[in-house]
Design a protein around this motif. Structure first.
Motif, PDB file in Angstrom:
ATOM      1  N   ALA A  82       0.852  -1.198   0.000  1.00  0.00           N
ATOM      2  CA  ALA A  82       0.000   0.000   0.000  1.00  0.00           C
ATOM      3  C   ALA A  82       0.883   1.241   0.000  1.00  0.00           C
ATOM      4  O   ALA A  82       2.035   1.206   0.457  1.00  0.00           O
ATOM      5  N   SER A  83       0.348   2.337  -0.522  1.00  0.00           N
ATOM      6  CA  SER A  83       1.113   3.580  -0.538  1.00  0.00           C
ATOM      7  C   SER A  83       1.347   4.075   0.882  1.00  0.00           C
ATOM      8  O   SER A  83       0.464   3.977   1.749  1.00  0.00           O
ATOM      9  N   VAL A  84       2.539   4.615   1.112  1.00  0.00           N
ATOM     10  CA  VAL A  84       2.875   5.185   2.418  1.00  0.00           C
ATOM     11  C   VAL A  84       2.652   6.693   2.357  1.00  0.00           C
ATOM     12  O   VAL A  84       3.159   7.369   1.458  1.00  0.00           O
ATOM     13  N   GLN A  85       1.875   7.221   3.277  1.00  0.00           N
ATOM     14  CA  GLN A  85       1.591   8.647   3.318  1.00  0.00           C
ATOM     15  C   GLN A  85       2.625   9.371   4.179  1.00  0.00           C
ATOM     16  O   GLN A  85       3.105   8.838   5.177  1.00  0.00           O
ATOM     17  N   TYR A  86       2.943  10.602   3.776  1.00  0.00           N
ATOM     18  CA  TYR A  86       3.904  11.381   4.554  1.00  0.00           C
ATOM     19  C   TYR A  86       3.437  11.568   5.997  1.00  0.00           C
ATOM     20  O   TYR A  86       4.236  11.517   6.940  1.00  0.00           O
ATOM     21  N   SER A  87       2.128  11.772   6.184  1.00  0.00           N
ATOM     22  CA  SER A  87       1.606  11.988   7.536  1.00  0.00           C
ATOM     23  C   SER A  87       1.851  10.770   8.431  1.00  0.00           C
ATOM     24  O   SER A  87       1.972  10.903   9.653  1.00  0.00           O
ATOM     25  N   GLU A  88       1.973   9.571   7.819  1.00  0.00           N
ATOM     26  CA  GLU A  88       2.236   8.361   8.600  1.00  0.00           C
ATOM     27  C   GLU A  88       3.667   8.340   9.121  1.00  0.00           C
ATOM     28  O   GLU A  88       3.910   8.004  10.279  1.00  0.00           O
ATOM     29  N   ILE A  89       4.624   8.683   8.270  1.00  0.00           N
ATOM     30  CA  ILE A  89       6.025   8.613   8.716  1.00  0.00           C
ATOM     31  C   ILE A  89       6.408   9.803   9.581  1.00  0.00           C
ATOM     32  O   ILE A  89       7.365   9.745  10.346  1.00  0.00           O
ATOM     33  N   ASN A  90       5.627  10.893   9.461  1.00  0.00           N
ATOM     34  CA  ASN A  90       5.923  12.067  10.292  1.00  0.00           C
ATOM     35  C   ASN A  90       5.006  12.144  11.497  1.00  0.00           C
ATOM     36  O   ASN A  90       5.155  13.012  12.349  1.00  0.00           O
ATOM     37  N   ASN A  91       4.021  11.248  11.541  1.00  0.00           N
ATOM     38  CA  ASN A  91       3.033  11.198  12.620  1.00  0.00           C
ATOM     39  C   ASN A  91       2.171  12.450  12.673  1.00  0.00           C
ATOM     40  O   ASN A  91       1.474  12.683  13.656  1.00  0.00           O
ATOM     41  N   SER A  92       2.224  13.262  11.628  1.00  0.00           N
ATOM     42  CA  SER A  92       1.393  14.474  11.544  1.00  0.00           C
ATOM     43  C   SER A  92       1.675  15.146  10.205  1.00  0.00           C
ATOM     44  O   SER A  92       2.574  14.749   9.469  1.00  0.00           O
ATOM     45  N   THR A  93       0.914  16.201   9.912  1.00  0.00           N
ATOM     46  CA  THR A  93       1.181  16.999   8.712  1.00  0.00           C
ATOM     47  C   THR A  93       1.769  18.350   9.098  1.00  0.00           C
ATOM     48  O   THR A  93       1.732  19.301   8.322  1.00  0.00           O
ATOM     49  N   SER A  94       2.313  18.440  10.299  1.00  0.00           N
ATOM     50  CA  SER A  94       2.865  19.712  10.768  1.00  0.00           C
ATOM     51  C   SER A  94       4.140  20.058  10.017  1.00  0.00           C
ATOM     52  O   SER A  94       4.725  19.236   9.310  1.00  0.00           O
ATOM     53  N   ASP A 147      11.138  16.296  11.791  1.00  0.00           N
ATOM     54  CA  ASP A 147      12.141  15.467  12.470  1.00  0.00           C
ATOM     55  C   ASP A 147      11.851  13.973  12.340  1.00  0.00           C
ATOM     56  O   ASP A 147      12.748  13.174  12.014  1.00  0.00           O
ATOM     57  N   ARG A 148      10.593  13.570  12.604  1.00  0.00           N
ATOM     58  CA  ARG A 148      10.263  12.142  12.576  1.00  0.00           C
ATOM     59  C   ARG A 148      10.358  11.573  11.165  1.00  0.00           C
ATOM     60  O   ARG A 148      10.841  10.456  10.966  1.00  0.00           O
ATOM     61  N   ALA A 149       9.897  12.345  10.177  1.00  0.00           N
ATOM     62  CA  ALA A 149       9.967  11.889   8.791  1.00  0.00           C
ATOM     63  C   ALA A 149      11.416  11.713   8.352  1.00  0.00           C
ATOM     64  O   ALA A 149      11.772  10.709   7.722  1.00  0.00           O
ATOM     65  N   VAL A 150      12.263  12.661   8.702  1.00  0.00           N
ATOM     66  CA  VAL A 150      13.685  12.589   8.347  1.00  0.00           C
ATOM     67  C   VAL A 150      14.341  11.384   9.008  1.00  0.00           C
ATOM     68  O   VAL A 150      15.141  10.672   8.389  1.00  0.00           O
ATOM     69  N   ALA A 151      13.990  11.126  10.267  1.00  0.00           N
ATOM     70  CA  ALA A 151      14.557   9.977  10.983  1.00  0.00           C
ATOM     71  C   ALA A 151      14.133   8.667  10.309  1.00  0.00           C
ATOM     72  O   ALA A 151      14.934   7.740  10.146  1.00  0.00           O
ATOM     73  N   PHE A 152      12.861   8.589   9.883  1.00  0.00           N
ATOM     74  CA  PHE A 152      12.350   7.404   9.192  1.00  0.00           C
ATOM     75  C   PHE A 152      13.103   7.187   7.879  1.00  0.00           C
ATOM     76  O   PHE A 152      13.546   6.072   7.568  1.00  0.00           O
ATOM     77  N   LEU A 153      13.238   8.246   7.091  1.00  0.00           N
ATOM     78  CA  LEU A 153      13.907   8.149   5.794  1.00  0.00           C
ATOM     79  C   LEU A 153      15.387   7.827   5.956  1.00  0.00           C
ATOM     80  O   LEU A 153      15.962   7.059   5.169  1.00  0.00           O
ATOM     81  N   ASP A 154      15.999   8.408   6.971  1.00  0.00           N
ATOM     82  CA  ASP A 154      17.412   8.141   7.244  1.00  0.00           C
ATOM     83  C   ASP A 154      17.627   6.654   7.548  1.00  0.00           C
ATOM     84  O   ASP A 154      18.561   6.025   7.033  1.00  0.00           O
ATOM     85  N   HIS A 155      16.743   6.098   8.373  1.00  0.00           N
ATOM     86  CA  HIS A 155      16.844   4.675   8.725  1.00  0.00           C
ATOM     87  C   HIS A 155      16.680   3.799   7.490  1.00  0.00           C
ATOM     88  O   HIS A 155      17.419   2.822   7.299  1.00  0.00           O
ATOM     89  N   TYR A 156      15.713   4.158   6.623  1.00  0.00           N
ATOM     90  CA  TYR A 156      15.478   3.367   5.409  1.00  0.00           C
ATOM     91  C   TYR A 156      16.689   3.421   4.470  1.00  0.00           C
ATOM     92  O   TYR A 156      17.140   2.389   3.961  1.00  0.00           O
ATOM     93  N   LEU A 157      17.213   4.621   4.233  1.00  0.00           N
ATOM     94  CA  LEU A 157      18.325   4.778   3.294  1.00  0.00           C
ATOM     95  C   LEU A 157      19.574   4.015   3.741  1.00  0.00           C
ATOM     96  O   LEU A 157      20.340   3.519   2.920  1.00  0.00           O
ATOM     97  N   LYS A 158      19.776   3.915   5.047  1.00  0.00           N
ATOM     98  CA  LYS A 158      20.986   3.286   5.571  1.00  0.00           C
ATOM     99  C   LYS A 158      20.787   1.824   5.972  1.00  0.00           C
ATOM    100  O   LYS A 158      21.713   1.188   6.467  1.00  0.00           O
TER     101      LYS A 158
END
Length: 251
Positions: free
Chosen positions: A28-40, A44-55
C-alpha cells in the motif's frame, strides 16, 4: 526524486497504478503523515524514518512516499539531511521517491542549487485524457504493467557497475544516469519502441527550465499572444502555441 503535480494531474494514480507495480512493489502507498506522525511543519520524525530506510541496506526497490508536505523541502532539518545523505552514502543504496502537490503551498519548490543538484524534480502539468481520447485503453495498460523491464535494467546495470571500464566511469561522472539510459535504449530498440522514447532519454530534464517555460506561456496567454513573433530558429516552439489555437504573425 520528487514527482510534482497540482492536485488533479493523476499523480497518486500514476504512482499507485503504474510506478509501484513497475518496480515490483505491491504494498500500500505510504503517506507522509504516517512517517511524520502528523502533517505539521516539523519534519524530524519523517527525516529519521527516511534516514533509517536509506541506511538499512536491506532493500533495493525505492520507497515511495505520497502526499509529501508542501514545505518539507524548505525545512532546515530536511535540507540538512538531504545534503548529509548525498555526501556520505556510497555504493548501491536505497532510494526515496516522493509524490507531492504544488497547488496548496505558500512557497515555491526549493530551487536552491544545493538541493537541485541532489534532488531530481519531475513535474506533471496535465491530467489524464478522457477515456474516449486515450490512445491506449487505460484498463488494458494497467493490467499489463509488470516489473520485468525494471528487473532487467537493474540486472544489466549491476553487471556494468561490477565490471566498470574507464570509459563507463567517465560517463557516470558526467551523468550518473548515462549507463541506465544506454541499457534502457538498447532494450527499447529490441521491441521497436526506441523511435518514440529514446529521444526523451537523451534529454536531461530540468525542472527550473520547465517551470520557466510554463510561466512564459502563462504571461503570453494573458497578453492574448499579441506580441508573439517567430524567427526561422523558433519552429520547434510553434506546437506549444498551436495547442492554444493561436497563430502568431511570422516576423
Amino acid at each position: 526524486m520528487v514527482l510534482i503535480g497540482r492536485g488533479t494531474t493523476g499523480k497518486t494514480l500514476l504512482v499507485h497504478d503504474y510506478f509501484k507495480p513497475f518496480t515490483g512493489d505491491i504494498s500500500a502507498s505510504v503517506q507522509y503523515s504516517e512517517i511524520n506522525n502528523s502533517t505539521s511543519a516539523r519534519s524530524d520524525r519523517a527525516v529519521a524514518f527516511l534516514d533509517h530506510y536509506l541506511k538499512s541496506q536491506r532493500f533495493i526497490s525505492p520507497k515511495v512516499i505520497d502526499e509529501l508536505y508542501e514545505n518539507f523541502l524548505h525545512s532546515k532539518v530536511a535540507t540538512n539531511a538531504i545534503k548529509q545523505w548525498s555526501n556520505t552514502l556510497e555504493d548501491i543504496h536505497n532510494v526515496n521517491i516522493f509524490a507531492m502537490n504544488h497547488n496548496a503551498s505558500n512557497k515555491g519548490i526549493n530551487n536552491l542549487e544545493e538541493i537541485t543538484k541532489r534532488v531530481y524534480y519531475l513535474s506533471f502539468e496535465s491530467g489524464w485524457l478522457p477515456e474516449d481520447e486515450q490512445t491506449i485503453d487505460y484498463r488494458i495498460l494497467v493490467n499489463n504493467v509488470n516489473d520485468h523491464l525494471y528487473k532487467t535494467v537493474v540486472y544489466r546495470l549491476n553487471q556494468r557497475l561490477n565490471n566498470l571500464s574507464g570509459e563507463d566511469e567517465s560517463k557516470l561522472i558526467k551523468d550518473y544516469l548515462s549507463l541506465t539510459k544506454e541499457i534502457l535504449s538498447d532494450l527499447l530498440a529490441q521491441y521497436g519502441l526506441n523511435h518514440r522514447l529514446v529521444p526523451l532519454l537523451a534529454k536531461r530534464y530540468d525542472y527550473k527550465q520547465d517551470q520557466n517555460k510554463t510561466i512564459w506561456r502563462m504571461l503570453l496567454a494573458e497578453n492574448n499572444f499579441k506580441n508573439v513573433y517567430f524567427t526561422a530558429e523558433d519552429d520547434h516552439l510553434k506546437s506549444d502555441f498551436q495547442r492554444f489555437k493561436i497563430q502568431p504573425v511570422p516576423k
